[in-house]
Design a protein around this motif. Structure first.
Motif, PDB file in Angstrom:
ATOM      1  N   PRO A 154       0.814  -1.221   0.000  1.00  0.00           N
ATOM      2  CA  PRO A 154       0.000   0.000   0.000  1.00  0.00           C
ATOM      3  C   PRO A 154       0.841   1.262   0.000  1.00  0.00           C
ATOM      4  N   GLY A 155       0.185   2.385  -0.258  1.00  0.00           N
ATOM      5  CA  GLY A 155       0.854   3.675  -0.247  1.00  0.00           C
ATOM      6  C   GLY A 155       0.916   4.286   1.141  1.00  0.00           C
ATOM      7  N   GLY A 156       1.487   5.482   1.205  1.00  0.00           N
ATOM      8  CA  GLY A 156       1.652   6.178   2.468  1.00  0.00           C
ATOM      9  C   GLY A 156       0.331   6.505   3.140  1.00  0.00           C
ATOM     10  N   THR A 157       0.257   6.321   4.429  1.00  0.00           N
ATOM     11  CA  THR A 157      -0.891   6.509   5.329  1.00  0.00           C
ATOM     12  C   THR A 157      -1.977   5.463   5.109  1.00  0.00           C
ATOM     13  N   TYR A 158      -1.701   4.449   4.273  1.00  0.00           N
ATOM     14  CA  TYR A 158      -2.626   3.327   4.100  1.00  0.00           C
ATOM     15  C   TYR A 158      -1.965   2.040   4.581  1.00  0.00           C
ATOM     16  N   THR A 159      -2.803   1.049   4.886  1.00  0.00           N
ATOM     17  CA  THR A 159      -2.320  -0.276   5.270  1.00  0.00           C
ATOM     18  C   THR A 159      -2.750  -1.277   4.205  1.00  0.00           C
ATOM     19  N   SER A 160      -2.554  -2.545   4.489  1.00  0.00           N
ATOM     20  CA  SER A 160      -2.977  -3.606   3.568  1.00  0.00           C
ATOM     21  C   SER A 160      -4.464  -3.521   3.253  1.00  0.00           C
ATOM     22  N   GLY A 161      -5.238  -2.866   4.114  1.00  0.00           N
ATOM     23  CA  GLY A 161      -6.672  -2.713   3.887  1.00  0.00           C
ATOM     24  C   GLY A 161      -7.014  -1.977   2.608  1.00  0.00           C
TER      25      GLY A 161
ATOM     26  N   LYS B  84      -6.917   5.500   8.768  1.00  0.00           N
ATOM     27  CA  LYS B  84      -5.683   6.112   8.249  1.00  0.00           C
ATOM     28  C   LYS B  84      -4.494   5.704   9.118  1.00  0.00           C
ATOM     29  N   ASP B  85      -3.333   5.664   8.491  1.00  0.00           N
ATOM     30  CA  ASP B  85      -2.134   5.225   9.186  1.00  0.00           C
ATOM     31  C   ASP B  85      -1.015   6.240   8.951  1.00  0.00           C
ATOM     32  N   VAL B  86       0.211   5.776   8.893  1.00  0.00           N
ATOM     33  CA  VAL B  86       1.349   6.693   8.847  1.00  0.00           C
ATOM     34  C   VAL B  86       2.240   6.410   7.639  1.00  0.00           C
ATOM     35  N   VAL B  87       3.135   7.360   7.399  1.00  0.00           N
ATOM     36  CA  VAL B  87       4.189   7.241   6.396  1.00  0.00           C
ATOM     37  C   VAL B  87       5.406   7.946   6.976  1.00  0.00           C
TER      38      VAL B  87
ATOM     39  N   ASP C  53       1.408  -4.870   5.228  1.00  0.00           N
ATOM     40  CA  ASP C  53       1.560  -3.562   5.867  1.00  0.00           C
ATOM     41  C   ASP C  53       3.034  -3.183   5.774  1.00  0.00           C
ATOM     42  N   ARG C  54       3.325  -2.003   5.253  1.00  0.00           N
ATOM     43  CA  ARG C  54       4.709  -1.552   5.224  1.00  0.00           C
ATOM     44  C   ARG C  54       5.266  -1.516   6.648  1.00  0.00           C
ATOM     45  N   ILE C  55       6.549  -1.781   6.804  1.00  0.00           N
ATOM     46  CA  ILE C  55       7.179  -1.639   8.123  1.00  0.00           C
ATOM     47  C   ILE C  55       6.930  -0.219   8.618  1.00  0.00           C
ATOM     48  N   GLY C  56       6.560  -0.104   9.882  1.00  0.00           N
ATOM     49  CA  GLY C  56       6.231   1.195  10.460  1.00  0.00           C
ATOM     50  C   GLY C  56       4.748   1.473  10.519  1.00  0.00           C
TER      51      GLY C  56
END
Length: 332
Positions: A63-70, A230-233, A98-101
């Protein structure tokens, strides 16, 4: 007599097979936590692995920044928006990570979280799964596409690369102002509870429709889910994405397998070259991006119209987009 017939009916029903929805019984999903070397340290990358019975092809999706596998399995009208469901229904296995972090993956200091280290982690996930499948595709969205390109270019362990929400020519006039919607995650009411350092960023509350979805329709259920999940980058992911995709010799120059670039014409990465790739048609997109993939034996393109950066949320284009992705994979 009536009582006996009732008892017989109950017993018969208990032993009859219960009908299941189409494809539900054929696809098995599991949570997978893969130990990975991440630069010089050990981390764990989370992924959701879904394997249809008899699947020979695997997609590893970043996934891209601020997104997860969802992002790859959106639950709002998932029959339209879920790439995972569409691929599984076509007999293609998926591993959305999910990207590390971020998400359920481990969270090291943000200074360690960059594209090369993320690509190293994804490579190890692919190594673990590769023996089970005849064909492996690595794909991404936005920063996830930069990670996918780096993984394929450096490790050369995949049969194809899917690039969405990312080209090698950016419309900085639109992209830079959009980045002003990013703030340190520690200032966010929910994400601040994670105790992340200042190098982890997220979006300002209420900005996601304008930043990611416009000019697509504003659907309350979609924007609510997007904001709630929403998540982080990391700042390092932004910097290394720019360096490795368009400011210096792009890592895509080393990719030697077929590539599919799928973009939306309303994105920050489309426009009038050099301010964005030419996304006026699939053919124009291929012509615009081809110089950045000199070793790829094949470059195909697909353009979505009428939606913003996160076009997995678009229901209008979903069927055709998913069908094009399935057809491309079967043809390489």
């Amino acid at each position: 007599m009536r009582f006996r017939r009732l008892c017989a009916a109950v017993l018969l029903a208990a032993f009859l097979p219960v009908p299941t929805p189409a494809n539900a019984a054929q696809t098995t999903c599991e949570d997978v936590y893969t130990p990975v070397q991440f630069g010089l340290i050990k981390q764990t990358m989370y992924g959701r692995l879904c394997v249809p019975q008899g699947a020979k092809t695997l997609q590893v999706l970043v996934p891209g920044g601020t997104y997860t596998s969802g992002y790859w399995d959106i639950p709002v009208d998932s029959d339209k928006r879920s790439v995972v469901r569409a691929m599984n229904n076509a007999g293609i296995a998926t591993m959305a990570v999910d990207r590390i972090g971020s998400g359920k993956s481990t969270k090291p200091l943000s200074i360690l979280v960059d594209v090369p280290n993320q690509a190293q982690a994804v490579h190890q996930v692919i190594e673990k799964l590769r023996p089970r499948f005849a064909k492996v595709i690595v794909g991404g969205h936005s920063i996830g596409s930069a990670i996918a390109m780096a993984e394929a270019g450096i490790y050369k362990d995949v049969d194809g690369v899917l690039v969405t929400g990312m080209t090698h020519q950016w419309d900085y006039v639109r992209a830079v102002p959009a980045l002003t919607n990013l703030v340190p995650a520690l200032l966010d009411a929910k994400l601040g509870l994670r105790g992340l350092d200042v190098g982890y960023l997220t979006t300002v509350a209420g900005s996601r429709y304008r930043m990611f979805h416009a000019p697509g329709p504003e659907v309350p259920a979609v924007t609510s889910w997007d904001e709630a999940t929403k998540d982080v980058v990391s700042a390092g992911e932004f910097v290394t994405t720019a360096l490795m995709s368009n400011l210096v010799l792009p890592v895509s120059a080393a990719i030697d397998v077929p590539v599919m670039t799928m973009q939306t014409s309303a994105d920050y990465f489309c426009g009038t070259p050099p301010l964005g790739a030419d996304c006026s048609s699939a053919q124009a997109l291929v012509r615009s991006e081809k110089p950045f993939y000199p070793k790829a034996p094949r470059l195909d393109g697909y353009v979505v119209n009428g939606y913003g950066h996160v076009f997995n949320f678009d229901t209008k284009s979903a069927d055709a987009y998913h069908a094009a992705l399935v057809a491309w994979q079967r043809g390489i």
